[in-house]
Design an enzyme around this catalytic site. Structure first.
Site, PDB file in Angstrom:
ATOM      1  N   ARG A  92      55.591  64.992  37.584  1.00 27.87           N
ATOM      2  CA  ARG A  92      57.234  66.527  37.463  1.00 27.87           C
ATOM      3  C   ARG A  92      58.012  66.137  38.820  1.00 27.87           C
ATOM      4  O   ARG A  92      57.322  67.238  39.563  1.00 27.87           O
ATOM      5  CB  ARG A  92      56.999  66.777  36.143  1.00 27.87           C
ATOM      6  N   GLN A 118      46.773  65.820  31.528  1.00 24.55           N
ATOM      7  CA  GLN A 118      46.524  66.850  30.365  1.00 24.55           C
ATOM      8  C   GLN A 118      45.658  66.104  29.165  1.00 24.55           C
ATOM      9  O   GLN A 118      45.885  64.286  29.278  1.00 24.55           O
ATOM     10  CB  GLN A 118      47.183  67.169  29.491  1.00 24.55           C
ATOM     11  N   ASP A 133      58.979  62.648  25.973  1.00 21.82           N
ATOM     12  CA  ASP A 133      59.788  64.667  26.118  1.00 21.82           C
ATOM     13  C   ASP A 133      60.355  64.584  26.809  1.00 21.82           C
ATOM     14  O   ASP A 133      60.687  64.736  28.557  1.00 21.82           O
ATOM     15  CB  ASP A 133      58.486  65.056  26.892  1.00 21.82           C
ATOM     16  N   ASP A 157      52.004  78.778  23.095  1.00 22.86           N
ATOM     17  CA  ASP A 157      52.009  78.550  23.883  1.00 22.86           C
ATOM     18  C   ASP A 157      50.284  78.925  24.276  1.00 22.86           C
ATOM     19  O   ASP A 157      49.805  80.618  23.424  1.00 22.86           O
ATOM     20  CB  ASP A 157      52.418  78.984  25.379  1.00 22.86           C
ATOM     21  N   GLU A 185      49.042  79.225  31.384  1.00 25.58           N
ATOM     22  CA  GLU A 185      49.794  78.377  30.304  1.00 25.58           C
ATOM     23  C   GLU A 185      48.238  77.428  30.877  1.00 25.58           C
ATOM     24  O   GLU A 185      48.252  76.334  31.500  1.00 25.58           O
ATOM     25  CB  GLU A 185      50.517  78.486  30.198  1.00 25.58           C
TER      26      GLU A 185
END
Length: 334
Positions: free
Chosen positions: A110, A125, A57, A236, A249
């Protein structure tokens, strides 16, 4: 200036021991509710993919993946940013049928993430994906799926409150749907994050639709890779987080690109070179199933449902000295 916010008078409802138990309870409850609501089966998933596979991604296009060499394969691996593309390939390879789907635990690094109360370099997640029919590629179907996801979160919150009555977080099951353009029209002088805060404060469960393409101002509401979500059929999911007095979010999701939207979005993003990858060629040639999918932050959900003020209270990560000093004797980081 420190980016860590310490809410005035904040004290965690649960101590560290009970928090750890509650995290496991939330994850078990939500997985049961999610699989029942969206008809999903659990599968195993990769921590990394081949750098040259085109399956990672790209997020907003600026984040650098963590890469490492694999001498025995004479190639490089990349730790996944998410499994947005891999899931669609898996549905095809595992022969999932229309209306059924998969979910998996996704862990990522990340490294370019800016650290604050809601962000760390560690990502955990639930990634999920479901096979759909062409006639389901509609805004109505997207909204129905969002409501199913919210219902699973509300059910989890209710069960958590039964087990831990002192945790008094309430999740509104009524979803306010708004497009990114409508938000810009409402709050033309605010940034995209400021718009989110202003709107979600009044609508504590909100789904912002159509993210990725440029708005009337010429600027997108937020970055979105051009090769998985259809920018006209995505969004979102945000909730109002009372301890931090801001919108949080919890999920990014959407109906995935078909051949036409893939080609159009690659052209818009000046990314037509991605058609060299097998994944993109299969979408272009209509060889992969049409799908809907997304990611749901595990630590974010635990933070939201437990009323925590910092994501470090529900996950173990690395923090800078400034964060550690700000939280000292106020917020207990794991």
């Amino acid at each position: 200036m420190s980016k860590t916010i310490i809410p005035e008078g904040y004290k965690s409802t649960l101590g560290v021991y009970d928090t750890q138990t509650a995290i496991g309870f939330i994850k078990r409850c939500f997985e049961e509710a999610l699989t029942g609501s969206l008809k999903l089966k659990r599968v195993s998933a990769p921590l990394f993919v081949d750098r040259n596979s085109g399956l990672n991604d790209d997020l907003s296009g600026v984040e650098r993946p963590v890469r490492f060499d694999v001498p025995s394969l004479e190639t490089e691996g990349e730790v996944v940013h998410s499994l947005a593309k891999w899931k669609r390939m898996a549905l095809h390879q595992y022969d999932f049928r229309q209306g059924n789907g998969l979910y998996t635990d996704m862990n990522a690094i990340r490294r370019d993430e800016e650290l604050d109360n809601l962000h760390s370099i560690y990502v955990d997640q639930w990634d999920w994906e479901r096979v759909i029919a062409s006639e389901w590629r509609t805004e109505e179907y997207l909204k129905e799926t969002v409501q199913g996801l919210v219902n699973a979160i509300v059910e989890t919150s209710s069960r958590l409150h039964t087990k831990y009555p002192d945790v008094n977080v309430t999740i509104d099951s009524n979803v306010a749907f708004v497009t990114s353009q409508e938000l810009e029209d409402m709050y033309p002088k605010l940034t995209s994050k400021e718009r989110e805060n202003a709107y979600v404060k009044e609508h504590p469960t909100t789904f912002i639709m159509k993210i990725g393409g440029a708005l009337t101002s010429g600027v997108p509401h937020d970055g979105r890779a051009p090769d998985y979500d259809d920018w006209e059929l995505n969004g979102d999911l945000l909730f109002w987080h009372e301890p931090l007095n801001c919108a949080m979010e919890l999920s990014s999701m959407g109906i995935r690109v078909d051949s036409a939207s893939l080609l159009a979005q690659l052209e818009t993003a000046n990314a037509t070179d991605r058609l060299k990858y097998n994944f993109h060629q299969q979408i272009r040639d209509n060889k992969l199933p049409l799908t809907i999918g997304g990611g749901i932050g595990q630590s974010r959900m635990c933070m939201l449902l437990l009323g925590k003020a910092h994501i470090g209270e529900v996950q173990v990560s690395l923090w800078d000295e400034e964060t550690l000093e700000s939280c000292k004797n106020k917020i207990e980081l794991l």
